[in-house]
Design an enzyme around this catalytic site. Structure first.
Site, PDB file in Angstrom:
ATOM      1  CG  HIS A 234      66.691  -4.143  89.767  1.00 15.66           C
ATOM      2  ND1 HIS A 234      66.303  -5.458  89.588  1.00 15.66           N
ATOM      3  CD2 HIS A 234      66.087  -3.264  88.707  1.00 15.66           C
ATOM      4  CE1 HIS A 234      65.369  -5.699  88.777  1.00 15.66           C
ATOM      5  NE2 HIS A 234      65.126  -4.537  87.982  1.00 15.66           N
TER       6      HIS A 234
ATOM      7  CG  HIS B 295      67.727  -5.133  83.769  1.00 15.34           C
ATOM      8  ND1 HIS B 295      67.113  -4.610  82.837  1.00 15.34           N
ATOM      9  CD2 HIS B 295      66.897  -5.261  84.945  1.00 15.34           C
ATOM     10  CE1 HIS B 295      65.884  -4.133  83.149  1.00 15.34           C
ATOM     11  NE2 HIS B 295      65.593  -4.922  84.632  1.00 15.34           N
ATOM     12  CB  SER B 296      70.777  -7.661  78.291  1.00 17.41           C
ATOM     13  OG  SER B 296      72.215  -7.577  78.722  1.00 17.41           O
ATOM     14  CE1 TYR B 297      64.414  -3.108  79.581  1.00 15.51           C
ATOM     15  CE2 TYR B 297      66.381  -2.554  80.130  1.00 15.51           C
ATOM     16  CZ  TYR B 297      65.194  -2.525  80.424  1.00 15.51           C
ATOM     17  OH  TYR B 297      64.785  -2.021  81.553  1.00 15.51           O
TER      18      TYR B 297
ATOM     19  CD  GLU C 218      64.878  -8.248  84.705  1.00 16.81           C
ATOM     20  OE1 GLU C 218      64.851  -8.114  85.811  1.00 16.81           O
ATOM     21  OE2 GLU C 218      63.967  -7.543  84.008  1.00 16.81           O
TER      22      GLU C 218
ATOM     23  CD  GLN D 128      59.943  -9.873  86.747  1.00 12.12           C
ATOM     24  OE1 GLN D 128      59.861 -10.772  87.621  1.00 12.12           O
ATOM     25  NE2 GLN D 128      59.056  -8.805  86.706  1.00 12.12           N
TER      26      GLN D 128
ATOM     27  CG  ASN E 201      61.603  -8.705  90.660  1.00 13.22           C
ATOM     28  OD1 ASN E 201      60.880  -7.974  90.995  1.00 13.22           O
ATOM     29  ND2 ASN E 201      61.751  -9.477  89.592  1.00 13.22           N
ATOM     30  NE  ARG E 202      58.804  -3.565  91.435  1.00 10.39           N
ATOM     31  CZ  ARG E 202      59.194  -3.663  90.018  1.00 10.39           C
ATOM     32  NH1 ARG E 202      59.492  -5.003  89.741  1.00 10.39           N
ATOM     33  NH2 ARG E 202      59.110  -2.532  89.256  1.00 10.39           N
TER      34      ARG E 202
END
Length: 326
Positions: free
Chosen positions: A103, A173-175, A288, A268, A77-78
């Site tokens: 990330h 970070h899998s979709y 996430e 997330q 994340n940021r």
């Protein structure tokens, strides 16, 4: 079982490991710790890959920013402004998302080749992130162990130690697309989360917490996920020593169910509204598990500081099953 998956431009080989148990087959790459695929059956017994990815290494190198299936770090994340204070010193990070760090920076964990060793029912990925990598302090010894349990659930355990105070917040970070293709807006999502951390236009937390009641963020009862989400949900359970179930994603068409259990305090949810070729917006949902965005700059958030002598450990379990009803 491993095989050569490809070779990077500098000649570094990348290998792929196949994990298979209880009807589930997962493939993991040494490049970026990427979960390339997860093949699971539907209610009719038909097996489909439910993770977005590419058939070859060139695909991942050519499309780095969506972080398809990657092990993300040092900080998922940021971090606002790419800067954070720690023990009286301010650290400047690589900026790769406008004025912010995202990330792990320009070349985070997702773009590194990891050492891989086989373990019972899986593999253990490890590497040393040197002091100063992408601006983060401390020499970090990091590992991520991927295993399939007796039910075919994918378990990821992250562990790390450091020789100097630092911050750490890894994730996968899998979709997921439980139908295998098409828009995921019809997937139904349930979350054990009563609050979110609201964000500004740059997706940086404002520092407060917002109740989800009577808002589009209320997934405490299952409902269609739709689109337009890239938000951190505050899990009701908080930080836990053992993984607890916090989310369920269901595809009514195929019957496939994904459950997520974690030790982390945040989740997330990203509905992938900005994916482009060869995929389309909404083709996947990222769930996430992590600490909150910009935690190093937010004392009210759970701490992400890791100090010498401490052992970082985080665990997330992705469980797969089916519902027989249509």
């Amino acid at each position: 079982m491993s095989e050569l998956f490809g070779t990077l431009s500098d000649g570094t080989p990348v290998h792929r490991w196949t994990l298979e148990r209880s009807g589930v087959r997962v493939r993991v790459l040494s490049y970026g710790g990427i979960v390339q695929s997860a093949e699971v059956p539907d209610r009719e017994g038909n097996t489909t890959d439910v993770v977005l990815g590419f058939a070859d290494l060139d695909g991942y190198v050519a499309h780095p920013e969506p972080y398809f299936g990657a092990l993300v770090g040092r900080y998922a994340n940021r971090i606002a402004g790419g800067r954070f204070p720690l023990d009286g010193r301010t650290y400047a990070l690589a900026l790769n998302s406008g004025a912010n760090s995202l990330h792990g920076g320009e070349r985070g964990f997702d773009k590194r080749v990891w050492d891989v060793a086989e373990v019972a029912d899986g593999v253990r990925l490890s590497r040393v992130s040197p002091h100063g990598e992408e601006g983060f302090p401390g020499r970090l010894e990091m590992s991520a162990t991927y295993t399939l349990d007796g039910s075919g659930a994918l378990r990821i355990v992250y562990e790390a130690v450091t020789d100097a105070p630092t911050v750490l917040n890894p994730t996968n970070h899998s979709y997921f697309n439980l139908g295998g293709s098409g828009h995921t807006g019809g997937h139904e999502l349930r979350l054990a989360a009563s609050r979110i951390t609201p964000v500004d236009a740059g997706l940086i937390p404002t520092g407060g917490f917002e109740d989800v009641t009577d808002t589009r963020f209320d997934f405490r009862r299952p409902r269609k996920i739709g689109s337009g989400y890239d938000h951190n949900f505050v899990l009701d359970k908080g930080v836990t020593s053992a993984a607890e179930e916090v989310a369920e994603l269901y595809d009514p068409a195929s019957g496939r169910v994904l459950t997520v259990a974690t030790t982390e305090p945040g989740l997330q949810v990203y509905t992938a509204d900005h994916l482009d070729e060869p995929f389309a917006p909404g083709d996947g949902v990222a769930l996430e598990t992590q600490h909150f965005p910009d935690s190093p700059n937010r004392p009210a958030f759970p701490s992400t500081v890791l100090r010498p002598g401490e052992v970082f450990r985080s665990e997330t379990v992705y469980g797969f099953s089916v519902r027989r009803e249509g």
